[in-house]
Design an enzyme around this catalytic site. Structure first.
Site, PDB file in Angstrom:
ATOM      1  N   HIS A  32       0.839  -1.194   0.000  1.00  0.00           N
ATOM      2  CA  HIS A  32       0.000   0.000   0.000  1.00  0.00           C
ATOM      3  C   HIS A  32       0.881   1.254   0.000  1.00  0.00           C
ATOM      4  O   HIS A  32       0.596   2.230  -0.683  1.00  0.00           O
ATOM      5  CB  HIS A  32      -0.895   0.019   1.249  1.00  0.00           C
ATOM      6  CG  HIS A  32      -1.930  -1.066   1.256  1.00  0.00           C
ATOM      7  ND1 HIS A  32      -3.275  -0.807   1.321  1.00  0.00           N
ATOM      8  CD2 HIS A  32      -1.831  -2.409   1.192  1.00  0.00           C
ATOM      9  CE1 HIS A  32      -3.956  -1.953   1.299  1.00  0.00           C
ATOM     10  NE2 HIS A  32      -3.086  -2.940   1.233  1.00  0.00           N
TER      11      HIS A  32
ATOM     12  N   ASP B 221      -5.561   5.838   2.080  1.00  0.00           N
ATOM     13  CA  ASP B 221      -5.716   4.436   1.719  1.00  0.00           C
ATOM     14  C   ASP B 221      -7.155   3.980   1.950  1.00  0.00           C
ATOM     15  O   ASP B 221      -7.820   4.425   2.889  1.00  0.00           O
ATOM     16  CB  ASP B 221      -4.760   3.599   2.583  1.00  0.00           C
ATOM     17  CG  ASP B 221      -4.597   2.212   2.036  1.00  0.00           C
ATOM     18  OD1 ASP B 221      -3.546   1.942   1.434  1.00  0.00           O
ATOM     19  OD2 ASP B 221      -5.531   1.375   2.175  1.00  0.00           O
TER      20      ASP B 221
END
Ligand code: UDP
Length: 502
Positions: A22, A125
Site C-alpha cells: 500500500h 488508503d
C-alpha cells in the site's frame, strides 16, 4: 505564514497504510502529484518513512514541494520491537495482530495533523474509511487510494451481491462469477478469507467499501490498456468516479538509484553480487521468484520450491525470508544456496530484493509471483510473463486476470486462499507442478505467445504514462479538477467576506 505562491498551490495530504503493497504505490503517486505542481505532505511513522525518505529528499532538492510528517508508532506500548511498524515486520501471528492494532491507534494523531496542515484534499488508503468523516469536517474532498486491480474489485462486488458460492455442494466446486464480461471460474476456497469468515477484517473491508462510495472519487494504480473494460464496470456498478494513474512505480522511479532504494530501510548496493551474477546470464534466461513483502512460507513449501526450481533446469533468483525468529528451515536453504552457487544455477537474495531494478535487467525472462497487484504491475511494466501463485486477499482474482483475460500467466495450481499466519503445513504446491510451470514459462517455444503479449503490454504501459497517454491524461485532468475546486472555494470565501463587509 504561507507565501502567495504557496497559498495558490494545491495542498494535498497522502496517508498510506502501513504495509509495503500500500505504501510503495501511494508514495510514488504522492511524488507524481508533487512533480506536476501540487504541494504534498506524506504522513507516516518513523520506520516507514526510512523506506522512502531518500526519494522525497531528492525530489525536494529538485525543487518539488514534497515533505514527510511523522507520527510515532506505539511499538513499545504494544510490546513490539523497536522499528516494527509495518505489517511486513510481523514474524508471528501475534505480532501481525499487534501491528494491525497499532495502526488503528493512530487515528487521533493523524486527525490532529490534518487539522494543523489544513489541506485542500486528502488522498488516503482505502483501509482508512474514517478519513471520509475527517475530510467532511475540513470541507475538502477525500480521494480513496485503491491499491488492487479493478478486476478484483468488480469480482468481489458481484460475489457479495449475488453470493454464488453459497449455493454449492462443496468448497472446491467451481462456479462462474456473475456480472463480469469474461467467464471467470473460481472455487469458494479461492475467495478472500474475509468473505468466508465473518471476522474483524470483514468489518473493515465492508466499511472500506462503503466509505469509498461516500468519497469524492477513487485513485487506482492501473491503466486503461490493461483493464479498461473493468474500469468502466467499476465506475458503473460501484457508482464512483475513478482515475487510473498507473503504473506509478515505473512512472515515478526512472533512475537506477531510485529503483534500488525503493521501499527498503537499508541501503542496497547498486553493483551488488546479484547484479554481477545476472550480468553473466543470457537475455531472458533467468526466472525471478518472489512472494511479496508479507508472505512467509512453511518449511515444507520451501523444500518443494527448491526442488521444483532445481529440477526445471532453468536459472533463477529467489527472494527468501525466514518464517519466524525460531525458523530453522533456512539451514536447508543455506545448503541449497551453496549448491546453486557452485553450479551457477540459482541465486538467493535474503529478505528483501530491489525488485524494480531486478525486473528491468535484460537477463530476467519471467517471474513467479504471489499475484500481489504491485508485483504484477511492476512485471507488466518490464514486459514480463508470470507464473501465478496466489496466496491470500484478492490475489486469486488477479491470477484469473493474468491467465484468463490478459493471457500472460501460467498458473502453478494454488488452491486455497489463506494468509500465512493461518496456513497449515498441508497446503503445499508440489515440486512437479512447480517445475512444470517453470518449463512452460521459460521454454521459448512453449511460451512464445504469452511472451509476445507480455511485451506488448509492457509497451502499452510505458505509453500510458508518457505525455498524452491514458494515465498521464487522467492525472492531469484530476489535478486540474482539484485546482478548480480549490479556486472556486477561494472565490466563495472572498465573496462571503465582501458580503459581510458590505
Ligand atoms: N518488494 C520489493 N522487494 C521485495 C519484496 C517486495 O521491492 O523483496 C516490493 C514490490 O516491488 C512491491 C511491494 O513490495 O512494490 C509488494 O507489493 P505487492 O502488492 O506485490 O505484494 P504484498 O507485499 O502487498 O503482498
Amino acid at each position: 505564514m504561507k507565501t502567495e505562491s504557496q497559498a495558490h498551490r494545491l495542498n494535498v495530504i497522502f496517508l498510506p497504510y502501513l504495509s509495503s503493497g500500500h505504501l510503495n504505490p501511494m508514495v510514488d503517486t504522492a511524488r507524481l502529484f508533487a512533480r506536476y505542481g501540487a504541494s504534498v505532505t506524506v504522513i507516516t511513522t518513523p520506520a516507514n518513512a526510512l523506506t522512502f525518505q531518500n526519494a522525497i529528499d531528492s525530489d525536494f532538492n529538485c525543487g518539488y514541494h514534497i515533505r514527510t510528517k511523522l507520527v510515532p508508532f506505539p511499538a513499545a506500548q504494544l510490546g513490539l520491537p523497536d522499528g516494527a511498524e509495518n505489517l511486513k515486520d510481523g514474524t508471528s501471528p501475534e505480532m501481525v495482530g499487534k501491528i494491525f492494532y497499532g495502526v488503528s491507534m493512530l487515528q487521533g494523531p493523524f486527525e490532529l495533523l490534518f487539522q494543523d496542515l489544513q489541506p485542500d484534499c486528502l488522498v488516503t488508503d482505502q483501509l482508512y474509511p474514517w478519513t471520509v468523516e475527517s475530510a467532511a469536517k475540513l470541507g475538502i474532498p477525500r480521494l480513496c487510494f485503491y491499491s488492487a486491480s479493478q478486476f478484483a474489485s468488480c469480482a468481489t462486488h458481484f460475489i457479495i451481491k449475488h453470493k454464488p458460492h453459497e449455493r454449492l455442494v462443496s468448497a472446491t466446486q467451481r462456479f462462474s462469477i456473475p456480472g463480469l464480461p469474461h467467464n471467470i471460474e473460481m472455487t469458494t476456497l479461492q475467495l478472500e478469507e474475509w468473505l468466508r469468515t465473518e471476522d474483524e477484517i470483514a468489518d473493515l473491508m465492508n466499511e472500506a467499501n462503503e466509505s469509498e462510495s461516500r468519497s469524492y472519487g477513487t485513485l487506482c494504480n492501473s491503466f486503461h490498456e490493461l483493464e479498461g473494460d473493468y474500469h468502466h464496470l467499476y465506475q458503473s456498478t460501484k457508482g464512483v468516479k475513478c482515475w487510473t494513474v498507473g503504473p506509478v512505480s515505473a512512472w515515478a522511479n526512472k533512475g537506477n538509484e531510485e529503483k534500488v532504494k525503493r521501499g527498503h530501510k537499508e541501503e542496497l548496493a547498486q553493483d551488488s553480487e546479484w547484479l554481477q551474477w545476472l550480468n553473466y546470464k543470457q537475455n531472458e534466461s533467468v526466472l525471478y521468484v518472489s512472494f511479496g513483502s508479507l508472505t512467509r512460507l512453511s518449511h515444507a513449501q520451501i523444500v518443494e520450491i527448491a526442488h521444483g526450481l532445481e529440477n526445471s533446469g532453468y536459472s533463477f533468483i529467489w527472494v527468501a525470508r525466514k518464517k519466524d525468529e525460531n525458523d530453522n528451515g533456512h539451514i536447508f536453504l543455506q545448503e541449497f544456496e551453496e549448491k546453486m552457487r557452485k553450479n551457477k544455477k540459482g541465486f538467493i537474495i535474503w529478505n528483501w530484493a530491489p525488485q524494480l531494478m531486478i525486473l528491468d535487467h535484460p537477463a530476467i525472462g519471467g517471474i513467479v509471483t504471489h499475484c500481489g497487484w504491485n508485483s504484477i504491475l511492476e512485471s507488466v511494466s518490464a514486459g514480463l510473463p508470470m507464473i501465478t501463485w496466489p496466496m491470500f486477499a484478492e490475489q486469486f482474482y488477479n491470477e484469473k486476470l493474468l491467465v484468463d483475460v490478459l493471457k500472460i500467466g501460467v498458473p502453478v495450481g494454488a488452491k486455497e486462499n489463506k494468509f500465512w499466519t493461518s496456513l497449515g503445513e498441508d497446503a503445499v504446491v508440489g515440486r512437479e507442478e512447480i517445475a512444470k510451470a517453470v518449463v512452460q514459462l521459460m521454454g521459448k517455444e512453449e511460451s512464445k505467445e504469452i511472451r509476445r503479449r507480455a511485451r506488448e503490454l509492457g509497451g502499452a504501459s510505458k505509453k500510458s504514462t508518457e505525455e498524452g497517454g491514458s494515465s498521464y491524461n487522467n492525472l492531469m485532468q484530476l489535478l486540474d479538477e482539484l485546482n478548480s475546486l480549490k479556486a472556486s472555494k477561494a472565490t466563495e470565501k472572498t465573496n462571503f467576506k465582501i458580503e459581510m463587509k458590505g
